[in-house]
Write a protein that holds these residues in place. Structure first.
Motif, PDB file in Angstrom:
ATOM      1  N   LEU A 161      -0.204  -1.374   0.559  1.00 48.34           N
ATOM      2  CA  LEU A 161      -1.203  -0.494  -0.052  1.00 48.34           C
ATOM      3  C   LEU A 161      -1.677  -0.969  -1.417  1.00 48.34           C
ATOM      4  O   LEU A 161      -2.487  -0.307  -2.061  1.00 48.34           O
ATOM      5  CB  LEU A 161      -0.626   0.932  -0.190  1.00 48.34           C
ATOM      6  N   SER A 162      -1.191  -2.128  -1.862  1.00 51.57           N
ATOM      7  CA  SER A 162      -1.455  -2.462  -3.270  1.00 51.57           C
ATOM      8  C   SER A 162      -2.893  -2.894  -3.542  1.00 51.57           C
ATOM      9  O   SER A 162      -3.296  -2.965  -4.696  1.00 51.57           O
ATOM     10  CB  SER A 162      -0.457  -3.496  -3.784  1.00 51.57           C
ATOM     11  N   ASN A 163      -3.684  -3.142  -2.489  1.00 47.38           N
ATOM     12  CA  ASN A 163      -5.097  -3.450  -2.751  1.00 47.38           C
ATOM     13  C   ASN A 163      -5.991  -2.216  -2.754  1.00 47.38           C
ATOM     14  O   ASN A 163      -7.195  -2.325  -2.921  1.00 47.38           O
ATOM     15  CB  ASN A 163      -5.638  -4.403  -1.675  1.00 47.38           C
ATOM     16  N   LEU A 164      -5.391  -1.055  -2.556  1.00 48.92           N
ATOM     17  CA  LEU A 164      -6.212   0.150  -2.425  1.00 48.92           C
ATOM     18  C   LEU A 164      -6.287   0.914  -3.745  1.00 48.92           C
ATOM     19  O   LEU A 164      -5.384   0.814  -4.573  1.00 48.92           O
ATOM     20  CB  LEU A 164      -5.615   1.061  -1.349  1.00 48.92           C
ATOM     21  N   ASP A 165      -7.353   1.691  -3.904  1.00 47.88           N
ATOM     22  CA  ASP A 165      -7.439   2.493  -5.131  1.00 47.88           C
ATOM     23  C   ASP A 165      -6.476   3.680  -5.036  1.00 47.88           C
ATOM     24  O   ASP A 165      -5.931   3.979  -3.968  1.00 47.88           O
ATOM     25  CB  ASP A 165      -8.873   2.936  -5.429  1.00 47.88           C
ATOM     26  N   ALA A 166      -6.271   4.341  -6.168  1.00 41.86           N
ATOM     27  CA  ALA A 166      -5.217   5.352  -6.277  1.00 41.86           C
ATOM     28  C   ALA A 166      -5.315   6.435  -5.199  1.00 41.86           C
ATOM     29  O   ALA A 166      -4.320   6.818  -4.588  1.00 41.86           O
ATOM     30  CB  ALA A 166      -5.253   5.975  -7.660  1.00 41.86           C
TER      31      ALA A 166
END
Ligand SMILES: Nc1ncnc2c1ncn2[C@@H]1O[C@H](COP(=O)(O)OP(=O)(O)OP(=O)(O)O)[C@@H](O)[C@H]1O
Ligand SMILES: [Mg+2]
Length: 347
Positions: A161-166
């Motif tokens: 999930l680290s490429n996704l926005d909050a």
């Protein structure tokens, strides 16, 4: 479904050893999260389990089978990466079914499995689109769908999930929890995100420099860390530390002389730890407020005091002190953890 066992696993790249003989058991159906600083070996360990990386020595078992020398494609695992690694020229449906097609799975069976994954991940509206016409979150769902379609015994996720926005991260985090509940499959998940680790994990493995520091449930690690490293790593903002000195067999804090410290014998140098949410402010004192971060419901105060002491306080009251104000701190002895300064071990 299967458990995963690592036995004395070592990984060397050339002459450099990066995984130093790890023993670990992940139970069948468990959601296990690997955390640790950058470069500590999380991805390497995950890739060793997947078979994408070979194991220098030691053994890896999936189910009761020793898979140490088994090809990645025969291990019954599916991996989801941070970069979604979708085929750009294929539609969502083709991307999800591709692995099965390569395995010469009958068309009907592929369709059935893709449809099931589509339903779980709510991807129906996008089946005929190519990846470039999807948002980041939708692409990551397709990557997860591709893993589901393969019907693995173990899912491996490397910071998915680290490429996704909050906002999307939150949404996907909830979906992953739901997915785990629904499928009941063993999942091993690497993340840098404290909240993901704390909320998703049945079990967290804290890695540091190629070794396991501690294994436990999120609350075990939070409340009962074995050493200073784990204490400082789990929890955000991180635990505060300050040094105590031993004067005639009695521990004293130069900075907080009025705390009645526990009697500890046999350690000349002791570090005390306290969580930011366990410290309360007093109107007067000699700590300076260097920085204030207001997040709405909670405010983080960054304080400095004598002997270069720096602390973070989590402040939940409405009245927020002013920048550069002088304040005192209320610290209760029962909230302190003690560590041997030499070894970092909890006392
Ligand atoms: N192919 C390689 N050749 C040599 N060294 C490598 C190789 N791959 C990884 N390493 C080293 O192994 C160690 C562990 O790397 P790894 O990628 O597992 O870390 P990580 O915990 O996943 O870090 P991050 O949080 O930054 O993703 C690092 O010191 C890294 O430099
Ligand atoms: Mg990594």
């Amino acid at each position: 479904m299967a458990n995963v066992i690592l036995s004395k696993t070592i990984k060397k790249y050339g002459s450099i050893e990066v995984i130093h003989g790890i023993d670990l058991k992940i139970e069948d159906g468990e959601f296990c999260v690997f955390v640790g600083p950058s470069g500590c070996g999380k991805s390497t360990l995950l890739r060793m389990i997947s078979g994408l990386e070979n194991t220098t020595s030691g053994n890896i078992y999936i189910g009761s089978e020793d898979v140490t020398n088994v090809d990645a494609s025969d291990r019954g695992v599916a991996m989801v990466f941070q970069s979604y690694a979708l085929y750009p020229h294929m539609t969502v449906r083709e991307n999800m079914g591709f692995g099965l097609k390569m395995n010469k799975t009958p068309k009907d069976e592929i369709n059935e499995k893709v449809n099931k994954a589509t339903e779980i991940l709510k991807l129906e509206p996008y089946l005929d689109r190519k990846p470039k016409a999807l948002s980041g979150g939708q692409r990551q769902r397709v990557a997860i769908g591709r893993a589901i379609v393969r019907g693995p015994e173990v899912f491996l996720f490397d910071e998915p999930l680290s490429n996704l926005d909050a906002e999307l991260r939150l949404e996907m985090r909830v979906e992953l929890a739901r997915l785990h509940k629904e499928l009941g499959t063993t999942m091993i998940y690497v993340t840098h995100d404290q909240v993901e680790a704390m909320t998703l994990a049945d079990k967290i493995v804290v890695l540091n420099d190629g070794i396991v520091e501690q294994v436990g449930t999120p609350m075990e690690l939070y409340s009962n860390p074995k050493n200073r490293f784990v204490a400082g790593f789990i929890g955000s903002p991180a635990m505060n530390f300050f040094e105590l000195t031993n004067k005639n067999d009695t521990l004293v804090s130069n900075q907080f002389p009025d705390i009645a410290l526990k009697k500890i014998n046999g350690f000349s140098k002791v570090t005390a730890g306290i969580r930011p949410n366990d410290i309360k402010l007093k109107k007067s004192g000699n700590m300076n407020i260097d920085l204030i971060e207001e997040l709405g419901g909670v405010t983080y105060l960054y304080l400095s005091g004598k002997d270069n002491l720096k602390l973070v306080v989590e402040h939940r009251e409405k009245n927020i002190p002013k920048l550069n104000a002088k304040v005192g701190l209320k610290i209760k002895e029962e909230d302190l953890l003690y560590f041997d300064k030499e070894t970092g071990k909890r006392i």
